[in-house]
Write an enzyme that holds these catalytic residues in place. Structure first.
Site, mmCIF file in Angstrom:
data_model
loop_
_atom_site.group_PDB
_atom_site.id
_atom_site.type_symbol
_atom_site.label_atom_id
_atom_site.label_comp_id
_atom_site.label_asym_id
_atom_site.label_seq_id
_atom_site.Cartn_x
_atom_site.Cartn_y
_atom_site.Cartn_z
ATOM 1 N N CYS A 153 0.798 -1.049 0.057
ATOM 2 C CA CYS A 153 -0.022 0.013 0.094
ATOM 3 C C CYS A 153 0.948 1.222 -0.166
ATOM 4 C CB CYS A 153 -1.104 -0.052 1.076
ATOM 5 S SG CYS A 153 -0.049 -0.043 2.942
ATOM 6 N N HIS A 642 -1.434 1.141 7.476
ATOM 7 C CA HIS A 642 -2.275 1.158 6.103
ATOM 8 C C HIS A 642 -1.861 2.679 5.404
ATOM 9 C CE1 HIS A 642 -4.122 -0.297 2.588
ATOM 10 N NE2 HIS A 642 -5.363 0.801 2.585
#
EC number: 3.4.19.12
Length: 913
Positions: A153, A642
């Site tokens: 990510c 994330h």
């Protein structure tokens, strides 16, 4: 998908098809069963008007195709084509775009056909508005997700943020012919392919960035495996590699330009102030001898207003910039990289820096990048201002654990600005290097590079050392309550703080996290601001970064004049603003025993970020305000989390959340409340839009002209995307003699476009630069030099191989010479054609060690190679240098009957050359 469009042999059976016809058919019904849409299919066979239903109903479209042998059909909802004979999807976009092509290239109709296969000038004309309205009916481009390859990510968020930087994306879309490299792993090719897929009209819902991920792992082993990495580190590594693969040497063409312009005195008077103060002449009065013209030069100093910016839009069917013109998006001129310079300030001269403002100057081309991640040249003196307390320059070295989300910022205490005066600057020459230093530039340096002027003053003798450093991003500390109070009292006491929200961004980490976050926001909204403390703004972080630091105690300044540690003060200001400003907020701290993340919300403006308070008086940038393009956010802790990105789409102006393969439209308030980690800002200029429209009007006049002018395609891309494109830089496709370099001639059509005379004259009068080019020819001088260079390389490498072969065949050489492998690798790269610059004199200083008697011996553990005496003599006769380090071998005579075998003695001696 891109390969299939040329493989279907049945496209010739398609009749005349327009988008209006397809839209009209989409509102009808199936001609067999009468069912309505969506997902009706229209037959594309010549003179066949059939419309049938799809597989969701009776699939009459397939029955019709099989019965009539009509192979091609189009979905009237998605406008995708299917070939029943090939059993695959094909593409009709070339036929649909055919009516648009004639209107976008007027020069083919009004100018004589070129003798050289050059592409027509990409200038928009008045009737392109129709093509734009048709484009608007399609789905917005750029809204393509990226598949997570396993904790990737950090890469996806960074790529989405870069993809939504129009100057960079437009370059890879419109100047694809310039993306050439022979360096592995050819990351620029992978990035170009990725950008093309993301911004394609028939974009997929998401792409898989496998090729780019593999390439970045080859460049930096840190990104191998599936551990979470820092998105900022990835950005730096990616842009470093893109620069290395796309960089080109800056051609020194001062004499050439002066010769071409000597007969146009009136024009010279108009553009007398076209050259902006460079960092060389800003710091020196006599540095013009080794300077070449580059992208960074040129300001309209002859007029009362700042130099205006122009736009030549590219083809309407492809160009992002035409959308930007409709939305009045603003851009700026990314200036170029320069070397660090040292300035010495004498105590017995003037007490101000006003003299710096009066230095005449002309722009300096960018300098070579460093190979380090921060890409800032290391200064050779005490003027390097990165201390352990707070880096006063944008250079910061990451030392965090590779598996953590980010690297540790250094401690950044914000100090009160002390009162002091600066002395008049005088330049200390940086010291001539043995090898001529070549300057380089690339699209990366043009867009992202700015420069900072850092100064350190000794409070005892008032000596000031200055360093000009290039930055790609600014790593800003997040000030605490005490630091914020000092900043507001000392710096912003007369400037009202900009309002902002205090809430952190929504972190999608499960229902529990959502509930806790919702309660926290509610409590914050109901609690007086004095309880939680003042709002931290991005301007506060900038003020903390640029605040003056006192150098005392354990952090005293080593003054070269006093020859002692002294109390000092240091501060920095921006000397040149980049086109795209990348800001990195230091949210992660990694101590010896633990790591933590700073979750404080930092309020940042979506528009109108003004950097004027942080500019040096000598700053050459006219436009100082920025608008937000994209922001990368991190949800989680220092050990895991994330990454997502919020980006503004340049076509429709809406904000979108990019979460791996999921792309969602969001309101701008969601972006304002986000916990920003890396932010991309872009210069804004309304004047640029008006000037671009003026050039479009000139192009639409279609005045007949006898002369055609060639201009750099890369510079026209700056027109499309920069607010301050700077002077015309045709040197990007010319050599120093004014011709085309032989190695560029075979793809010269990718480097230039043709302009009509009225457009060229307008651009040349507004921006200067040049030179004017009406004829393209291969430079015969360069051809001779290339042949001579190839002959020299061949002779040197053949001679070395011959001498080294004889050396290897010698069983017991009496003497062996040592040579630095660092120099030898440079020489090897030169003779093999990997480097065009000769290595310079032999430098054995790294492998030499001076003994007490003054003799130089081989340093233990040194990186050296062994060559014969003949090889050393040959190389030394060509390049000179030294010192000479020889290892002699001799057999000692036996001293007594007990010495039966002789003793081998190895003596290393050195003779200074």
């Amino acid at each position: 998908m891109g390969d299939s469009r040329d493989l279907c042999p049945h496209l010739d059976s398609i009749g005349e098809v327009t988008k209006e016809d397809l839209l009209l058919k989409s509102m009808g019904t199936c001609q067999s069963c009468g069912v309505t849409g969506p997902n009706l299919w229209a037959c594309l066979q010549v003179a066949c008007p059939y419309v049938g239903c799809g597989e969701s109903f009776a699939d009459h479209s397939t029955i019709h195709a099989q019965a009539k042998k009509h192979n091609l059909t189009v979905n009237l909802t998605t406008f995708r084509l299917w070939c029943y004979a090939c059993e695959k999807e094909v593409f009709l976009e070339q036929r649909l775009a055919a009516p648009l092509l004639g209107s976008s290239k007027f020069s083919e109709q009004d100018s004589p056909p070129p003798s050289h296969p050059l592409k027509a000038v990409p200038i928009a004309v008045a009737d392109e508005g129709e093509s734009e309205s048709e484009d608007d009916d399609l789905k917005p481009r750029g809204l393509t997700g990226m598949k997570n390859l396993g904790n990737s990510c950090y890469m996806n968020a960074a790529l989405q943020a870069l993809s939504n930087c129009p100057p960079l994306t437009q370059f890879f879309l419109e100047c694809g012919g310039l993306v050439r490299t022979d360096k592995k792993p050819a990351l620029c090719k992978s990035y170009q392919k990725l950008v093309s897929e993301v911004w394609h009209k028939k974009r997929p819902s998401y792409v898989v960035p496998t090729s780019l991920s593999h390439g970045i792992k080859l460049v930096n082993p840190m990104f191998r495996g599936y551990a979470q990495q820092d998105t900022q580190e990835f950005l730096r590594c990616l842009m470093d590699q893109l620069h290395e693969e796309l960089k080109e040497p800056v051609v020194a063409t001062v004499a050439l330009t002066e010769a071409r312009d000597s007969d146009s005195s009136d024009t010279d008077e108009k553009r007398e102030g076209d050259r902006s103060p460079s960092e060389d002449e800003f710091l020196s009065c006599d540095s013009s001898s080794d300077r070449g013209e580059g992208d960074g030069q040129g300001r309209g100093g002859g007029s009362s207003q700042a130099e205006t910016e122009l736009l030549i839009p590219d083809e309407a069917s492809r160009a992002i910039s035409e959308k930007e013109r409709m939305k009045d998006r603003k851009f700026s001129w990314g200036q170029q990289r320069t070397n660090s310079e040292q300035v010495d300030e004498d105590a017995d001269v003037d007490t101000t820096m006003a003299a710096l403002d009066d230095q005449p100057a002309e722009a300096q081309p960018p300098s070579p990048r460093s190979s380090s991640p921060c890409r800032t040249p290391e200064p050779d003196n005490d003027a390097h201002l990165c201390s352990s307390s707070r880096p006063c320059s944008p250079v910061h070295h990451h030392e965090g654990h590779a598996k953590l989300s980010s690297s540790p910022p250094r401690a950044s205490p914000v100090r009160m600005a002390p009162s002091y005066v600066l002395k008049k600057a005088q330049v200390l020459s940086a010291g001539s290097r043995r090898r001529k230093e070549q300057r380089y530039r690339s699209v990366i340096s043009d867009i992202f590079d700015g420069s900072i002027l850092s100064l350190v003053q000794c409070l005892t003798c008032d000596r000031v050392s200055a360093t000009v450093e290039t930055f790609q991003d600014l790593s800003l500390p997040i000030p605490g309550k005490e630091d914020l109070a000092k900043l507001h009292s000392a710096i912003y006491q007369n400037v009202p703080a900009k309002p902002g929200t205090c809430g952190d961004s929504y972190a999608a980490q499960g229902w529990l996290a959502f509930i806790v976050e919702y309660i926290r926001r509610f409590v914050v909204s109901c609690t007086p601001s004095w309880f939680w403390g003042p709002v931290v703004t991005l301007e506060d972080c900038l003020a903390a970064f640029f605040a003056a630091d006192e150098l005392k105690g354990d952090n005293m300044y080593s003054c070269e004049r006093c020859k002692k540690l002294r109390n000092g003060v240091k501060y920095c200001k921006v000397l040149r603003l980049p086109e795209i400003l990348c800001i990195h907020l230091k949210r992660f701290r990694h101590e010896v025993m633990y790591s933590f993340k700073i979750n404080s919300h930092v309020s940042f403006p979506l528009e109108g970020l003004d950097l004027r308070p942080f500019l040096a008086k000598e700053c050459t940038s006219q436009i100082t305000t920025y608008d937000l393009l994209s922001v990368i956010c991190h949800h989680g802790t220092a050990g895991s989390g994330h990454y997502i990105a919020y980006c503004q789409n340049v076509i429709n102006g809406q904000w979108y959340e990019f979460d791996d393969q999921y792309v969602t439209e969001v309101h701008e308030t969601v972006v304002q409340n986000a916990e920003g980690y890396v932010l991309f800002y872009r210069k804004s200029s309304e004047e640029a839009v008006r000037e671009r429209q003026q050039v479009v009007s000139l192009a639409a006049m279609r005045e007949p002209s006898l002369l055609r002018f060639y201009v750099s395609r890369e510079w026209l891309n700056k027109f499309n995307t920069f607010a301050e494109p700077g002077p015309i830089t045709n040197q990007t496709f010319l050599c120093s003699h004014g011709g085309i370099p032989p190695h560029k001639y075979h793809y010269i059509d990718d480097l230039v476009v043709i302009l009509p005379q009225n457009v060229w004259e307008h651009l040349y009068n507004r921006f200067g630069g040049g030179p004017a080019v009406n004829h393209l020819y291969v430079c015969s001088i360069c051809q001779v030099e290339i042949e001579a260079l190839a002959k020299r390389r061949r002779i040197e490498i053949d001679t070395f191989i011959k001498l080294n072969k004889a050396f290897q065949a010698e069983e017991s050489p009496g003497i062996i010479y040592c040579i630095s492998m660092q120099w030898f690798r440079e020489w090897e790269a030169f003779v093999k054609g990997k480097d065009n610059e000769p290595p310079g004199p032999i430098d054995n200083s790294r492998i030499a060690q001076v003994k007490g008697s003054g003799h130089v011996q081989l340093k233990q553990g040194a990186d050296y190679g062994q060559i014969s005496e003949e090889t050393w003599t040959y190389l030394n006769s060509l390049y000179g240098g030294g010192p000479e380090i020889a290892i002699r071998q001799s057999v000692a005579q036996p001293l007594g009957p007990e010495s039966l075998h002789g003793e081998q003695k190895i003596e290393a001696e050195a003779r200074a050359v």
